[in-house]
Design a protein around this motif. Structure first.
Motif, PDB file in Angstrom:
ATOM      1  N   GLN A   7     -10.947  15.652 157.336  1.00 48.85           N
ATOM      2  CA  GLN A   7     -12.210  15.545 158.073  1.00 48.85           C
ATOM      3  C   GLN A   7     -13.059  16.769 157.781  1.00 48.85           C
ATOM      4  O   GLN A   7     -12.599  17.904 157.916  1.00 48.85           O
ATOM      5  CB  GLN A   7     -11.936  15.411 159.565  1.00 48.85           C
ATOM      6  CG  GLN A   7     -11.198  14.135 159.913  1.00 48.85           C
ATOM      7  CD  GLN A   7     -10.858  14.051 161.380  1.00 48.85           C
ATOM      8  OE1 GLN A   7     -10.477  15.028 161.999  1.00 48.85           O
ATOM      9  NE2 GLN A   7     -11.005  12.862 161.938  1.00 48.85           N
ATOM     10  N   TRP A  67     -27.571   7.932 166.838  1.00 48.26           N
ATOM     11  CA  TRP A  67     -26.574   7.415 165.907  1.00 48.26           C
ATOM     12  C   TRP A  67     -25.665   6.436 166.626  1.00 48.26           C
ATOM     13  O   TRP A  67     -25.470   6.525 167.840  1.00 48.26           O
ATOM     14  CB  TRP A  67     -25.670   8.517 165.379  1.00 48.26           C
ATOM     15  CG  TRP A  67     -26.292   9.593 164.569  1.00 48.26           C
ATOM     16  CD1 TRP A  67     -27.584   9.678 164.128  1.00 48.26           C
ATOM     17  CD2 TRP A  67     -25.632  10.779 164.117  1.00 48.26           C
ATOM     18  NE1 TRP A  67     -27.759  10.838 163.424  1.00 48.26           N
ATOM     19  CE2 TRP A  67     -26.576  11.531 163.402  1.00 48.26           C
ATOM     20  CE3 TRP A  67     -24.349  11.275 164.239  1.00 48.26           C
ATOM     21  CZ2 TRP A  67     -26.273  12.750 162.800  1.00 48.26           C
ATOM     22  CZ3 TRP A  67     -24.044  12.480 163.655  1.00 48.26           C
ATOM     23  CH2 TRP A  67     -24.993  13.208 162.938  1.00 48.26           C
ATOM     24  N   ASP A  70     -19.673   5.355 166.697  1.00 45.93           N
ATOM     25  CA  ASP A  70     -18.506   5.302 165.817  1.00 45.93           C
ATOM     26  C   ASP A  70     -18.783   5.831 164.415  1.00 45.93           C
ATOM     27  O   ASP A  70     -17.887   5.882 163.582  1.00 45.93           O
ATOM     28  CB  ASP A  70     -17.938   3.884 165.758  1.00 45.93           C
ATOM     29  CG  ASP A  70     -18.904   2.883 165.142  1.00 45.93           C
ATOM     30  OD1 ASP A  70     -20.106   3.190 165.009  1.00 45.93           O
ATOM     31  OD2 ASP A  70     -18.444   1.779 164.813  1.00 45.93           O
ATOM     32  N   CYS A  71     -20.000   6.267 164.145  1.00 44.89           N
ATOM     33  CA  CYS A  71     -20.286   6.769 162.797  1.00 44.89           C
ATOM     34  C   CYS A  71     -19.869   8.223 162.632  1.00 44.89           C
ATOM     35  O   CYS A  71     -19.900   8.742 161.523  1.00 44.89           O
ATOM     36  CB  CYS A  71     -21.756   6.571 162.430  1.00 44.89           C
ATOM     37  SG  CYS A  71     -22.862   7.784 163.132  1.00 44.89           S
ATOM     38  N   GLU A  73     -16.916   9.388 162.651  1.00 44.31           N
ATOM     39  CA  GLU A  73     -15.802   9.358 161.705  1.00 44.31           C
ATOM     40  C   GLU A  73     -16.299   9.150 160.273  1.00 44.31           C
ATOM     41  O   GLU A  73     -15.757   9.732 159.331  1.00 44.31           O
ATOM     42  CB  GLU A  73     -14.797   8.260 162.071  1.00 44.31           C
ATOM     43  CG  GLU A  73     -13.978   8.565 163.299  1.00 44.31           C
ATOM     44  CD  GLU A  73     -14.644   8.143 164.615  1.00 44.31           C
ATOM     45  OE1 GLU A  73     -15.862   7.848 164.628  1.00 44.31           O
ATOM     46  OE2 GLU A  73     -13.937   8.121 165.634  1.00 44.31           O
ATOM     47  N   ASP A  74     -17.331   8.326 160.113  1.00 44.62           N
ATOM     48  CA  ASP A  74     -17.896   8.092 158.786  1.00 44.62           C
ATOM     49  C   ASP A  74     -18.454   9.380 158.191  1.00 44.62           C
ATOM     50  O   ASP A  74     -18.254   9.676 157.019  1.00 44.62           O
ATOM     51  CB  ASP A  74     -19.007   7.044 158.834  1.00 44.62           C
ATOM     52  CG  ASP A  74     -18.522   5.665 159.247  1.00 44.62           C
ATOM     53  OD1 ASP A  74     -17.297   5.430 159.194  1.00 44.62           O
ATOM     54  OD2 ASP A  74     -19.367   4.830 159.621  1.00 44.62           O
ATOM     55  N   ALA A  77     -15.842  11.716 157.078  1.00 43.70           N
ATOM     56  CA  ALA A  77     -15.183  11.243 155.857  1.00 43.70           C
ATOM     57  C   ALA A  77     -16.112  11.265 154.639  1.00 43.70           C
ATOM     58  O   ALA A  77     -15.729  10.805 153.568  1.00 43.70           O
ATOM     59  CB  ALA A  77     -14.651   9.830 156.073  1.00 43.70           C
ATOM     60  N   GLY A  79     -19.460  10.029 154.673  1.00 47.71           N
ATOM     61  CA  GLY A  79     -20.546   9.058 154.756  1.00 47.71           C
ATOM     62  C   GLY A  79     -21.764   9.619 155.467  1.00 47.71           C
ATOM     63  O   GLY A  79     -21.820  10.791 155.821  1.00 47.71           O
ATOM     64  N   ASP A  80     -22.724   8.747 155.675  1.00 47.65           N
ATOM     65  CA  ASP A  80     -23.955   9.136 156.359  1.00 47.65           C
ATOM     66  C   ASP A  80     -23.984   8.551 157.762  1.00 47.65           C
ATOM     67  O   ASP A  80     -23.380   7.510 158.021  1.00 47.65           O
ATOM     68  CB  ASP A  80     -25.174   8.616 155.579  1.00 47.65           C
ATOM     69  CG  ASP A  80     -25.318   9.304 154.239  1.00 47.65           C
ATOM     70  OD1 ASP A  80     -25.098  10.532 154.179  1.00 47.65           O
ATOM     71  OD2 ASP A  80     -25.647   8.625 153.253  1.00 47.65           O
ATOM     72  N   ARG A  82     -25.201   6.409 160.843  1.00 41.71           N
ATOM     73  CA  ARG A  82     -25.887   5.113 160.966  1.00 41.71           C
ATOM     74  C   ARG A  82     -26.630   5.104 162.295  1.00 41.71           C
ATOM     75  O   ARG A  82     -26.096   5.550 163.308  1.00 41.71           O
ATOM     76  CB  ARG A  82     -24.882   3.959 160.979  1.00 41.71           C
ATOM     77  CG  ARG A  82     -24.157   3.735 159.694  1.00 41.71           C
ATOM     78  CD  ARG A  82     -23.250   2.506 159.780  1.00 41.71           C
ATOM     79  NE  ARG A  82     -22.618   2.259 161.079  1.00 41.71           N
ATOM     80  CZ  ARG A  82     -21.523   2.883 161.526  1.00 41.71           C
ATOM     81  NH1 ARG A  82     -20.954   3.809 160.813  1.00 41.71           N
ATOM     82  NH2 ARG A  82     -21.010   2.578 162.704  1.00 41.71           N
TER      83      ARG A  82
END
Length: 177
Positions: A7, A67, A70-71, A73-74, A77, A79-80, A82
């Protein structure tokens, strides 16, 4: 046994800082919106603290920035973020008669776009409801969901600030004309 994905807390911190600045918020305003201390936001944005898992504070920050919760975690990892899908339905502005007594400016503003949300705040000393302020959040036709989400986060901030001004204002300190 499944390996745990690394992470990137520094990445999350950078994303939070950029989103906060894009929304025109200070670190202190974000802290207030989330209900945490300023040092929590500063630590999060620095990305210097490593957590074992996503905390409720991280989800609160995500909500305050518009946002999807749940993003987080994205982003950790790689990601961007959301945007949160619009939770409130949009209500078309009535095309008939607008209430009497509205200024031409208000009539013009209410006659275009769509109403997304509104708020009514008591502006009377003691909140007795004698005088109210009506705030309306509207969106232009064709605005993207991403832009609406960013604007909605700003709208929620403005609601909090307006409510704070009207409910905590010391009416006795205002000089009469």
């Amino acid at each position: 046994m499944m390996a745990r994905m690394e992470q990137d807390w520094a990445r999350l911190g950078r994303a939070v800082a950029v989103a906060r600045q894009d929304a025109g918020m200070t670190q202190n305003e974000l802290a207030t919106a989330v209900g945490v201390g300023l040092s929590t936001i500063k630590t999060l944005e620095r990305g210097s603290r490593k957590y074992l898992k996503v905390q409720p504070t991280h989800r609160g920050v995500a909500r305050a920035l518009g946002w999807a919760e749940d993003c987080v975690e994205d982003v950790l990892a790689g990601g961007d973020p959301r945007p949160e899908p619009a939770l409130r339905s949009t209500i078309p502005v009535p095309t008939g008669e607008l209430p009497a007594g509205l200024s031409e400016r208000a009539k013009w503003a209410l006659g275009s776009g769509r109403v997304v949300d509104s708020d009514v705040i008591s502006a009377s000393p003691g909140g007795d409801g004698g005088v109210e302020v009506v705030m309306v959040f509207k969106a232009a036709e064709g605005v993207s969901p991403e832009q609406l989400s960013r604007d909605f986060a700003f709208w929620e901030r403005m609601q909090r600030l307006a409510r704070d001004v009207w409910t905590h204002h010391d009416i006795q300190s205002v000089e009469k004309p």
